[in-house]
Scaffold this motif. Structure first.
Motif, PDB file in Angstrom:
ATOM      1  N   ILE A 160       0.823  -1.219   0.076  1.00  0.00           N
ATOM      2  CA  ILE A 160      -0.003   0.053   0.021  1.00  0.00           C
ATOM      3  C   ILE A 160       0.808   1.308  -0.029  1.00  0.00           C
ATOM      4  O   ILE A 160       0.736   2.341  -0.415  1.00  0.00           O
ATOM      5  CB  ILE A 160      -1.149   0.043   1.242  1.00  0.00           C
ATOM      6  N   TRP A 161       1.892   1.196   0.302  1.00  0.00           N
ATOM      7  CA  TRP A 161       3.130   2.278   0.558  1.00  0.00           C
ATOM      8  C   TRP A 161       4.336   2.133  -0.393  1.00  0.00           C
ATOM      9  O   TRP A 161       4.392   3.230  -1.255  1.00  0.00           O
ATOM     10  CB  TRP A 161       3.876   2.098   1.896  1.00  0.00           C
ATOM     11  N   ASP A 162       4.773   1.156  -0.498  1.00  0.00           N
ATOM     12  CA  ASP A 162       6.218   1.192  -1.415  1.00  0.00           C
ATOM     13  C   ASP A 162       5.881   1.319  -2.801  1.00  0.00           C
ATOM     14  O   ASP A 162       6.843   1.658  -3.457  1.00  0.00           O
ATOM     15  CB  ASP A 162       6.694  -0.074  -0.911  1.00  0.00           C
ATOM     16  N   THR A 163       4.795   1.055  -3.458  1.00  0.00           N
ATOM     17  CA  THR A 163       4.711   1.373  -4.756  1.00  0.00           C
ATOM     18  C   THR A 163       4.502   2.880  -5.215  1.00  0.00           C
ATOM     19  O   THR A 163       4.932   3.296  -6.257  1.00  0.00           O
ATOM     20  CB  THR A 163       3.187   0.482  -5.413  1.00  0.00           C
ATOM     21  N   ARG A 164       4.107   3.655  -4.048  1.00  0.00           N
ATOM     22  CA  ARG A 164       3.974   4.949  -4.482  1.00  0.00           C
ATOM     23  C   ARG A 164       4.671   6.215  -3.537  1.00  0.00           C
ATOM     24  O   ARG A 164       4.832   7.299  -3.800  1.00  0.00           O
ATOM     25  CB  ARG A 164       2.383   5.392  -4.525  1.00  0.00           C
ATOM     26  N   MET A 165       5.286   5.496  -2.286  1.00  0.00           N
ATOM     27  CA  MET A 165       5.636   6.342  -1.174  1.00  0.00           C
ATOM     28  C   MET A 165       7.244   6.221  -0.966  1.00  0.00           C
ATOM     29  O   MET A 165       7.681   6.257  -0.009  1.00  0.00           O
ATOM     30  CB  MET A 165       4.976   6.098  -0.291  1.00  0.00           C
ATOM     31  N   SER A 166       8.049   6.182  -2.152  1.00  0.00           N
ATOM     32  CA  SER A 166       9.425   6.124  -2.207  1.00  0.00           C
ATOM     33  C   SER A 166      10.028   7.556  -1.885  1.00  0.00           C
ATOM     34  O   SER A 166       9.591   8.463  -2.935  1.00  0.00           O
ATOM     35  CB  SER A 166      10.025   5.317  -3.195  1.00  0.00           C
ATOM     36  N   MET A 167      10.965   7.865  -1.086  1.00  0.00           N
ATOM     37  CA  MET A 167      11.322   9.198  -0.915  1.00  0.00           C
ATOM     38  C   MET A 167      12.750   9.558  -1.213  1.00  0.00           C
ATOM     39  O   MET A 167      13.347  10.374  -0.864  1.00  0.00           O
ATOM     40  CB  MET A 167      11.225   9.617   0.549  1.00  0.00           C
ATOM     41  N   MET A 211      -2.973   7.310   0.187  1.00  0.00           N
ATOM     42  CA  MET A 211      -1.667   6.783  -0.563  1.00  0.00           C
ATOM     43  C   MET A 211      -2.317   6.271  -1.955  1.00  0.00           C
ATOM     44  O   MET A 211      -1.572   6.108  -2.904  1.00  0.00           O
ATOM     45  CB  MET A 211      -0.926   5.722   0.218  1.00  0.00           C
ATOM     46  N   ASN A 212      -3.376   5.803  -2.211  1.00  0.00           N
ATOM     47  CA  ASN A 212      -4.032   5.614  -3.682  1.00  0.00           C
ATOM     48  C   ASN A 212      -5.103   6.500  -4.023  1.00  0.00           C
ATOM     49  O   ASN A 212      -4.872   6.732  -5.460  1.00  0.00           O
ATOM     50  CB  ASN A 212      -4.889   4.351  -3.101  1.00  0.00           C
ATOM     51  N   GLU A 213      -5.507   7.455  -3.195  1.00  0.00           N
ATOM     52  CA  GLU A 213      -6.530   8.398  -3.640  1.00  0.00           C
ATOM     53  C   GLU A 213      -5.825   9.611  -4.165  1.00  0.00           C
ATOM     54  O   GLU A 213      -6.280  10.364  -5.279  1.00  0.00           O
ATOM     55  CB  GLU A 213      -7.395   8.776  -2.594  1.00  0.00           C
ATOM     56  N   CYS A 214      -4.847  10.155  -3.498  1.00  0.00           N
ATOM     57  CA  CYS A 214      -4.039  11.361  -4.072  1.00  0.00           C
ATOM     58  C   CYS A 214      -2.489  11.127  -3.575  1.00  0.00           C
ATOM     59  O   CYS A 214      -2.113  11.829  -2.993  1.00  0.00           O
ATOM     60  CB  CYS A 214      -4.527  12.573  -3.395  1.00  0.00           C
ATOM     61  N   PRO A 215      -1.821   9.838  -4.262  1.00  0.00           N
ATOM     62  CA  PRO A 215      -0.565   9.823  -3.917  1.00  0.00           C
ATOM     63  C   PRO A 215       0.662  10.858  -4.091  1.00  0.00           C
ATOM     64  O   PRO A 215       1.305  11.140  -3.098  1.00  0.00           O
ATOM     65  CB  PRO A 215      -0.028   8.359  -4.770  1.00  0.00           C
ATOM     66  N   ASP A 216       0.509  11.485  -5.151  1.00  0.00           N
ATOM     67  CA  ASP A 216       1.484  12.503  -5.319  1.00  0.00           C
ATOM     68  C   ASP A 216       1.482  13.675  -4.219  1.00  0.00           C
ATOM     69  O   ASP A 216       2.610  14.179  -4.045  1.00  0.00           O
ATOM     70  CB  ASP A 216       1.116  13.337  -6.856  1.00  0.00           C
ATOM     71  N   GLN A 217       0.049  14.229  -4.213  1.00  0.00           N
ATOM     72  CA  GLN A 217      -0.076  15.333  -2.934  1.00  0.00           C
ATOM     73  C   GLN A 217       0.592  14.633  -1.688  1.00  0.00           C
ATOM     74  O   GLN A 217       1.181  15.366  -0.958  1.00  0.00           O
ATOM     75  CB  GLN A 217      -1.613  15.576  -2.750  1.00  0.00           C
ATOM     76  N   LEU A 218       0.142  13.369  -1.188  1.00  0.00           N
ATOM     77  CA  LEU A 218       0.660  12.722   0.035  1.00  0.00           C
ATOM     78  C   LEU A 218       2.158  12.620   0.136  1.00  0.00           C
ATOM     79  O   LEU A 218       2.762  12.858   1.155  1.00  0.00           O
ATOM     80  CB  LEU A 218      -0.025  11.490   0.101  1.00  0.00           C
ATOM     81  N   LEU A 219       2.723  12.428  -1.189  1.00  0.00           N
ATOM     82  CA  LEU A 219       4.350  12.010  -1.110  1.00  0.00           C
ATOM     83  C   LEU A 219       4.926  13.425  -0.884  1.00  0.00           C
ATOM     84  O   LEU A 219       6.055  13.543  -0.091  1.00  0.00           O
ATOM     85  CB  LEU A 219       4.601  11.491  -2.392  1.00  0.00           C
ATOM     86  N   THR A 220       4.494  14.444  -1.490  1.00  0.00           N
ATOM     87  CA  THR A 220       4.887  15.885  -1.473  1.00  0.00           C
ATOM     88  C   THR A 220       4.934  16.159   0.291  1.00  0.00           C
ATOM     89  O   THR A 220       5.919  16.750   0.791  1.00  0.00           O
ATOM     90  CB  THR A 220       4.119  16.787  -2.337  1.00  0.00           C
ATOM     91  N   ILE A 221       3.703  15.783   0.809  1.00  0.00           N
ATOM     92  CA  ILE A 221       3.506  16.096   2.162  1.00  0.00           C
ATOM     93  C   ILE A 221       4.478  15.526   2.897  1.00  0.00           C
ATOM     94  O   ILE A 221       5.028  16.092   4.144  1.00  0.00           O
ATOM     95  CB  ILE A 221       1.991  16.109   2.751  1.00  0.00           C
ATOM     96  N   LEU A 222       4.596  14.205   2.758  1.00  0.00           N
ATOM     97  CA  LEU A 222       5.569  13.346   3.606  1.00  0.00           C
ATOM     98  C   LEU A 222       7.007  13.850   3.451  1.00  0.00           C
ATOM     99  O   LEU A 222       7.579  13.941   4.634  1.00  0.00           O
ATOM    100  CB  LEU A 222       5.221  11.947   3.367  1.00  0.00           C
ATOM    101  N   ASN A 223       7.501  14.103   2.400  1.00  0.00           N
ATOM    102  CA  ASN A 223       8.722  14.516   2.022  1.00  0.00           C
ATOM    103  C   ASN A 223       9.112  15.899   2.735  1.00  0.00           C
ATOM    104  O   ASN A 223      10.174  15.598   3.527  1.00  0.00           O
ATOM    105  CB  ASN A 223       8.916  14.662   0.600  1.00  0.00           C
TER     106      ASN A 223
END
Length: 262
Positions: free
Chosen positions: A28-35, A238-250
């Protein structure tokens, strides 16, 4: 207690642990949340999920926190940032409670520090009875789509289906154990009140699992809080708006690292 403990690691920077929720695994994470190269991202499968075997003996949120610590020990990591989705957030809070010296930032992604109220407990008990009576398929086919907003279900049906496919790989026994674990977990709002580390709250306005008002209420508890609200998003950003979430987490992790260096 752990016959086989699976986790994935990416990158070489400061450690960040991503903890998945109920009915999920590390994918659920590693496919889209790589920093990238800034952080070493660690994605565990909780016991009985993904490629990790089920626990022997008693199951508790505190035991799951120990499980995460065993991974950090295995990697020789003394301290890390921890980001938890839903049930993973409960474990992140337990880590901050039991091992505060090892946690340098805390992220609650569609999660809560409050214990289950009577209605939530009854809903979980109904779910257990449904799994026991009709099997996990009937239950998961109803539950997983409800983790998404109505708009998201219409926009990304393939991702909702993929989420369901992964969930169906988890045994009925393990799903029931996790519901029992969540029912008995304690209130950890005092952890938010007393923690010295920055805390991130990611909130979906259309989250059916964690009420919006409760999420906003708890976000006032820590000394240093970052609050990010996604409009029209449910329980699974992480599935609904992955790009926005990744930006926030970074951004959160970089700021937390800078605070630590001060």
């Amino acid at each position: 207690r752990y016959q086989s403990c699976y986790y994935k690691r990416k990158g070489d920077g400061y450690p960040v642990v991503f903890l998945h929720g109920f009915g999920e695994d590390h994918r659920i994470w590693d496919t889209r949340m790589s920093m990238g190269e800034n952080f070493m991202c660690i994605y565990p499968d909780f016991p009985g999920c993904g490629l990790s075997t089920a626990l022997q003996g008693e199951w508790t949120i505190e035991g799951m926190a120990d499980y995460v610590i065993s991974i950090l020990d295995q990697e020789g990591i003394e301290e890390a940032m921890v980001l938890g989705h839903s049930m993973g957030g409960y474990v992140a809070l337990a880590l901050a409670d039991l091992y505060p010296e090892r946690i340098t930032a805390l992220g609650l992604i569609h999660s809560t520090a409050y214990a289950d109220d009577a209605q939530k407990i009854e809903n979980r008990l109904k779910s257990i009875r449904l799994i026991e009576g009709n099997g996990k398929e009937v239950f998961l086919k109803a539950m997983i789509p409800n983790l998404y907003s109505e708009a998201s279900r219409a926009r990304i049906p393939a991702l909702v289906q993929q989420h369901l496919t992964y969930a169906l790989e988890i045994s009925s026994e393990v799903l029931i154990q996790y519901y029992k674990v969540m029912i008995i977990r304690p209130d950890r709002t005092s952890v938010l009140q007393h923690t010295k580390v920055p805390v991130l709250f990611v909130i979906g306005t259309d989250d059916a699992a964690v009420p919006y008002d409760q999420s906003i209420q708890q976000s006032s508890l820590p000394n240093v809080a970052n609050v990010e609200v996604f409009q029209g998003i449910g329980h699974t950003s992480m599935n609904e708006c992955p790009d926005q979430l990744l930006t926030i987490l970074n951004k959160f992790c970089k700021n937390a690292l800078n605070l630590k260096k001060m």
